[in-house]
Design an enzyme around this catalytic site. Structure first.
Site, PDB file in Angstrom:
ATOM      1  N   HIS A  86       0.835  -1.223   0.000  1.00 54.11           N
ATOM      2  CA  HIS A  86       0.000   0.000   0.000  1.00 54.11           C
ATOM      3  C   HIS A  86       0.864   1.267   0.000  1.00 54.11           C
ATOM      4  O   HIS A  86       0.466   2.296   0.534  1.00 54.11           O
ATOM      5  CB  HIS A  86      -0.936   0.030   1.216  1.00 54.11           C
ATOM      6  CG  HIS A  86      -1.734  -1.220   1.385  1.00 54.11           C
ATOM      7  ND1 HIS A  86      -3.006  -1.375   0.877  1.00 54.11           N
ATOM      8  CD2 HIS A  86      -1.418  -2.398   1.976  1.00 54.11           C
ATOM      9  CE1 HIS A  86      -3.443  -2.596   1.166  1.00 54.11           C
ATOM     10  NE2 HIS A  86      -2.498  -3.234   1.815  1.00 54.11           N
ATOM     11  N   SER A 145      14.780  17.572 -18.139  1.00 56.67           N
ATOM     12  CA  SER A 145      13.602  18.415 -18.283  1.00 56.67           C
ATOM     13  C   SER A 145      13.971  19.624 -19.123  1.00 56.67           C
ATOM     14  O   SER A 145      15.101  20.134 -19.028  1.00 56.67           O
ATOM     15  CB  SER A 145      13.126  18.851 -16.889  1.00 56.67           C
ATOM     16  OG  SER A 145      12.410  20.062 -16.976  1.00 56.67           O
TER      17      SER A 145
END
Ligand SMILES: O=C(O)C[C@H](Nc1ncnc2c1ncn2[C@@H]1O[C@H](COP(=O)(O)O)[C@@H](O)[C@H]1O)C(=O)O
Length: 469
Positions: free
Chosen positions: A161, A287
């Site tokens: 989880h 980027s």
């Protein structure tokens, strides 16, 4: 703007994701439109060979057809199709034009188009699996096996989880994918071998071949045996759909394993986790605006390609339906299977490249583990307390964890502060105490299991590993 031919292609698989020339040649041998026609011609040749052996076609017929096929071009067949509006009749006409009058009647003799089309597709996908898809997948598999083995003892926090759970090793994390991909590779192998052909005529009842042969099923087997194929139990105008459904499912579910791996690796590259890294070239840009970024572009690309091609499985399921003895609604749709294979192989090539250079950040993997070290022994502590006779061990340890969260104290230090728990602690063996004091030892059999899995697939796929087991 100037354009180069390659960039005039519409599918990104024809330019962006298979830029190298070898790529085209390698894949094109099985997946191109040239290959489609070449394999169909090979089936026509197999038919003539058997007819000649059976004394129906002239002895010279196979050699003539072989030569005709060598000379045949895709352009020619397409030009003929422009007239006939029927692709297989176009192929037949083109071959017939190149052979003698005596041989001509035996081209496509008793065959319906899908005796040729389905048989040719089964043949080319079977060959593509054996000669292209499986070797490439095994190469990727091997690189994962090498990482698993190298990293089998490196303690990593297990996550469920998205939360820290209990320890594993990084090798064990990768071994999951060694097992899953290994099993999928075996499945592709098995399902490709089960692809079938047919030579049963227009409705599958051997109406035409039955005129000439007392044993039309035997005749079918002989033609298919020329190609190394077998017939299905029943055909209509087309082969039973399910062997192809199963084969494509094996491919798509393999792609899903690659996407799952990529997702896991991508998350391990999150800035806050940073346990692994993709190799970054010295001129590579992360980027366009944030110069410091090193993005997990390769894993993102694999997931993205999977998103584009996984839904194609739905089309394959729809192709299981064909009215009565056939309709043509599976024709255009099934022409996209080669693209799916090309996309899968693009993902495989990318992952093989990235995996061989995967950087494991030893410090971060340790730092992340240390972060919750005091909590992760909650599970063994509660189980050991229960085994030592504590009537409500889970609740007792849950309360300790709440206290630990509020203080700097470890669970062991809190146990030391409790007279009741101290009593149970005294019943633990030295090895059991060690698990609480040194949580890095609480990895179960992660390392052994990793070795076992790697060894299993190494034996099955028969490859050597850099670090021998
Ligand atoms: O042996 C036969 O041909 C039997 C015949 N059925 C057909 N079987 C196979 N191909 C056929 C059939 N009918 C058309 N076509 C030709 O298929 C081509 C379909 O093109 P596309 O839609 O682009 O995939 C396109 O070239 C079509 O002309 C029948 O009437 O049952």
């Amino acid at each position: 703007m100037q354009t180069r031919d390659i960039f005039a292609n519409i599918s990104p698989l024809d330019h962006r994701y298979s830029r190298r020339k070898e790529n085209f040649e390698e894949l094109g041998k099985y997946l191109s439109e040239n290959a489609t026609i070449e394999f169909q011609a090979e089936v026509e040749l197999a038919l003539v060979k058997v007819l000649a052996v059976r004394g129906m076609a002239p002895k010279k017929a196979p050699a003539e057809v072989e030569k005709a096929i060598e000379e045949l071009t895709t352009e020619e067949v397409y030009a003929e199709e422009a007239k006939t509006k029927h692709n297989i009749r176009a192929l037949v006409n083109c071959i017939q034009k190149k052979v003698s009058e005596e041989t001509r009647p035996y081209i496509h003799f008793t065959a319906t188009s899908y005796d040729i089309v389905d048989t040719a597709n089964s043949l080319r996908y079977q060959k593509a699996a054996k000669e292209l898809i499986l070797p490439k997948l095994k190469e990727l598999h091997k690189s994962w096996a090498e990482i698993a083995l190298r990293e089998k003892d490196r303690v990593q926090i297990g996550r469920t989880h998205g939360q820290h759970a209990v320890p594993v090793t990084f090798g064990f994390t990768i071994a999951e994918y060694v097992a899953r991909l290994g099993e999928r590779i075996a499945e592709i192998e098995a399902k490709s071998e089960k692809l079938v052909g047919k030579f049963a005529g227009a409705v599958g009842a051997y109406n035409a071949s039955g005129i000439f042969f007392e044993d039309p099923e035997e005749f079918e087997k002989e033609v298919l045996a020329e190609l190394g194929l077998k017939p299905g139990e029943h055909s209509t105008q087309i082969v039973q759909a399910e062997p192809m459904t199963d084969f494509v499912h094996a491919l798509v579910s393999t792609f899903s394993v690659l996407a799952a791996f990529s997702d896991d690796m991508r998350h391990l590259q999150r800035s806050e986790i940073a346990e692994i890294g993709e190799h970054f070239g010295k001129d590579q840009v992360g980027s366009s605006t944030m110069p410091h970024k090193r993005n997990p572009i390769n894993y993102e690309n694999v997931k993205s390609l999977w998103k584009a091609f996984m839904p194609q499985m739905t089309t394959v399921y729809m192709d299981q339906l064909s009215e009565h003895q056939r309709d043509l609604t599976n024709s255009a749709s099934s022409r996209f299977i080669p693209e799916l294979i090309a996309a899968l192989l693009s993902a495989v090539a990318r992952l093989t490249r990235v995996s061989s250079k995967m950087a494991v950040d030893q410090e971060n993997i340790k730092k992340n583990f240390e972060q919750n070290k005091k909590m992760i022994v909650a599970e063994p502590l509660y189980i050991l307390l229960a085994a030592a006779g504590h009537p409500d061990a889970h609740e007792a340890v849950r309360k300790l964890t709440l206290k630990a969260q509020k203080t700097d104290l470890s669970l062991k230090e809190l146990v030391d502060q409790s007279e009741e728990l101290q009593g149970y602690w005294g019943k633990f063996t030295e090895n059991q105490k060690e698990l609480i004091l040194e949580p890095e030892k609480y990895t179960g059999i992660a390392a052994q299991k990793t070795e076992k899995i790697v060894k299993n697939w190494q034996r099955k796929f028969n490859y050597d590993l850099k670090t021998e087991v």
